[in-house]
Every structure is written in structure tokens, then in C-alpha cells.
Design a protein around this motif. Structure first.
Motif, PDB file in Angstrom:
ATOM      1  N   ALA A 104       9.963  10.160  -5.785  1.00 14.08           N
ATOM      2  CA  ALA A 104      10.117  10.919  -7.033  1.00 14.08           C
ATOM      3  C   ALA A 104       9.931  10.049  -8.269  1.00 14.08           C
ATOM      4  O   ALA A 104      10.762  10.040  -9.172  1.00 14.08           O
ATOM      5  N   GLY A 105       8.858   9.286  -8.260  1.00 11.85           N
ATOM      6  CA  GLY A 105       8.503   8.521  -9.451  1.00 11.85           C
ATOM      7  C   GLY A 105       9.146   7.146  -9.554  1.00 11.85           C
ATOM      8  O   GLY A 105       8.797   6.376 -10.444  1.00 11.85           O
ATOM      9  N   VAL A 106      10.076   6.836  -8.686  1.00 13.18           N
ATOM     10  CA  VAL A 106      10.653   5.488  -8.698  1.00 13.18           C
ATOM     11  C   VAL A 106       9.977   4.660  -7.614  1.00 13.18           C
ATOM     12  O   VAL A 106      10.032   4.998  -6.426  1.00 13.18           O
ATOM     13  N   LYS A 107       9.338   3.590  -8.051  1.00 17.56           N
ATOM     14  CA  LYS A 107       8.499   2.808  -7.162  1.00 17.56           C
ATOM     15  C   LYS A 107       9.101   1.414  -7.004  1.00 17.56           C
ATOM     16  O   LYS A 107       9.414   0.762  -7.998  1.00 17.56           O
ATOM     17  N   VAL A 108       9.301   0.986  -5.766  1.00 13.30           N
ATOM     18  CA  VAL A 108       9.882  -0.333  -5.528  1.00 13.30           C
ATOM     19  C   VAL A 108       9.016  -1.077  -4.514  1.00 13.30           C
ATOM     20  O   VAL A 108       8.836  -0.627  -3.380  1.00 13.30           O
ATOM     21  N   ASP A 109       8.495  -2.209  -4.959  1.00 17.70           N
ATOM     22  CA  ASP A 109       7.793  -3.089  -4.032  1.00 17.70           C
ATOM     23  C   ASP A 109       8.763  -4.198  -3.648  1.00 17.70           C
ATOM     24  O   ASP A 109       9.361  -4.821  -4.529  1.00 17.70           O
ATOM     25  N   SER A 110       8.923  -4.432  -2.334  1.00 17.06           N
ATOM     26  CA  SER A 110       9.973  -5.370  -1.913  1.00 17.06           C
ATOM     27  C   SER A 110       9.735  -6.773  -2.474  1.00 17.06           C
ATOM     28  O   SER A 110      10.684  -7.529  -2.669  1.00 17.06           O
TER      29      SER A 110
END
Ligand code: ADP
Ligand code: MG
Length: 243
Positions: A61-67
Motif C-alpha cells: 500500500a505505497g510503503v516500500k522497504v528494501d532490506s
């Protein structure tokens, strides 16, 4: 609404998720099946960052997290986008059903306490527990406890609810009432990702079934494709065994 790219998770030398890619649309009901030890729980836990991925990108939902570049703020924001229903309910044993459900409304969503309790009562009514709001978990049946678990996940207002074998700990007599609540959520177009061994439920409710093995998505398709016409040998064997 959900996009997962090249998601990997290692525990020491054990590669548990091996570069998983998938997407989920808003309102979709995705059921994940596969042998135990295959990484299904780890996948769900990574989506919520209960487990930190070794590598990969998760967007909900629009929150993007790259580890590789994840910040604490990004992780907090991502966690708000999903909520979890655990096999063992994981309710607070010293709180009533109502307090369990109100908890995140108060602490995460900052609703005033009286409003949160009213709101929690409404949600408990939706899962058929109006009569039980002041009971403690130990005073409830397994099926009722898990319905509180689902109510709590609803209260967390995640865009997606992640279910990890929600009926596996239940005595058989309580399974149907929990599945009924999940079906009701499906009718309301609540996006859900569900790890389960309930194949009949998967056939009836899933828009898509994902078969996982050894940290990989082996095959995915409609319930009809996966259960009636699986393409991959391993899927055939698994589905054949479970039928
Ligand atoms: P499934 O849910 O499909 O049964 P899991 O995701 O629970 O599979 O586990 C996949 C593999 O990861 C297993 O080999 C398991 O032992 C390992 N594993 C899971 N969690 C941990 C952990 N916290 N530490 C070390 N190994 C783990
Ligand atoms: Mg598991």
C-alpha cells in the motif's frame, strides 16, 4: 497493492526463502500451501518485518522497504500496513477480549480510550462475540480465542491480514466458526494472505493459490488450476496427498 521482489531469507547457512517474487491485488484472497519447513511462515513474517529479510524489496500500500536500505521509520510504516493472525492466537492473557482488540486502536492509532473500546466492541460483534467481550482468553474456547485474534487483526487496520495456519491449533469442532469469519472478510473484499492446510476452504475462497516448496514459489494459479490441473510434478504430488 503488495509487491515482493527477490525476497530472500537465510538463517545461518539455511536458505529459507530463495528470491521470492509475487504481487497481490487489492481485495485478493491468496492462499499459500506447501509442505512444512518450506518457508511459508517465514514469508508471512518477512512481509510484516517480524523477520528481517536477508535481501529483497517489499511494498505494501505505497510503503516500500528494501532490506538493504531499510530505516526504522520505513519498517514502522510497513508494519502498520499488515496485521497478523497467529496459529496460537497470541492474545494478551491478562486482558479481556475487548481490551485485546482495543489495544492497537489506543497505542498505534491513538484513538481515545472510550472511543477505542466502543470501536472494539463493534468489531467483536462482527465476529459474533458480543456476548464475550469481558471474558479473558482462558475463559474462551479455542474458536472464540481465534475469533478474538481475527478481531484484533481487523482493529489493527492493516490493508492486508496475514493468517498463519489460523485453524491448525483448533479442535476440529471449532474450525468451521473461524473459517466462517474469514469467509465473511473475503466477502467484504478484505485483502488476505492465508497459509493453511484447509484445502476445501482454499478451493471455495481463494482467488489464487500459491504452492511453495524449499523456499521457492513452485506454481501458482486459480484453485481450479492448482487442485485440478497442476502443472508441476511436486504440486501434483502435494495436492494429490492433500486431497
Ligand atoms: P513453514 O511455515 O513452511 O513450515 P518456516 O518458515 O516455519 O516453514 O521454516 C522454514 C525453515 O526455516 C525451517 O527449516 C525452519 O527450521 C527455519 N527457521 C524458521 N524460523 C527460524 C529461526 N528463527 N531461526 C532459525 N531457523 C528458522
Ligand atoms: Mg509455518
Amino acid at each position: 497493492m503488495i509487491r515482493v521482489q527477490n525476497l530472500s531469507k537465510k538463517f545461518a547457512d539455511n536458505i529459507v526463502l530463495n528470491g521470492i517474487d509475487f504481487e497481490v491485488e487489492h481485495g485478493e484472497i491468496v492462499v499459500i500451501i506447501g509442505p512444512s519447513g518450506t518457508g511459508k511462515s517465514t514469508l508471512l513474517r518477512c512481509l510484516n518485518y517480524l523477520e528481517i529479510p536477508t535481501s529483497g524489496m517489499i511494498e505494501i500500500a505505497g510503503v516500500k522497504v528494501d532490506s538493504a536500505t531499510a530505516t526504522a521509520t520505513q519498517i514502522t510504516n510497513l508494519r502498520k500496513k499488515s496485521s497478523f493472525v497467529f496459529q496460537n492466537y497470541s492474545l494478551f492473557s491478562n486482558k479481556t477480549a475487548l481490551q485485546n482488540v482495543a489495544e492497537s486502536l489506543i497505542t498505534v492509532w491513538k484513538e481515545p480510550k472510550s472511543a477505542a473500546l466502543k470501536h472494539a466492541e463493534t468489531i467483536l460483534r462482527q465476529v459474533g462475540l458480543s456476548e464475550k467481550i469481558n471474558q479473558y482468553p482462558s475463559q474462551l474456547s479455542g474458536g472464540q480465542q481465534q475469533r478474538v485474534g481475527i478481531a484484533r487483526a481487523m482493529a489493527a487496520k492493516g490493508e492486508v491480514i496475514l493468517f498463519d495456519e489460523p485453524t491448525s491449533s483448533l479442535d476440529p469442532e471449532w474450525v468451521d466458526e473461524v473459517l466462517a469469519v474469514m469467509k465473511q472478510l473475503a466477502v467484504q473484499k478484505q485483502t488476505m494472505i492465508i497459509v493453511t492446510h484447509e484445502m476445501q476452504f482454499a478451493r471455495e475462497v481463494a482467488n489464487r493459490v500459491i504452492f511453495m516448496e524449499g523456499g521457492n514459489i513452485v506454481e501458482q494459479g486459480t484453485p481450479k488450476q492448482i487442485f485440478e490441473n497442476p502443472q508441476h510434478q511436486r504440486t501434483k504430488e502435494f495436492v494429490g496427498r492433500s486431497a
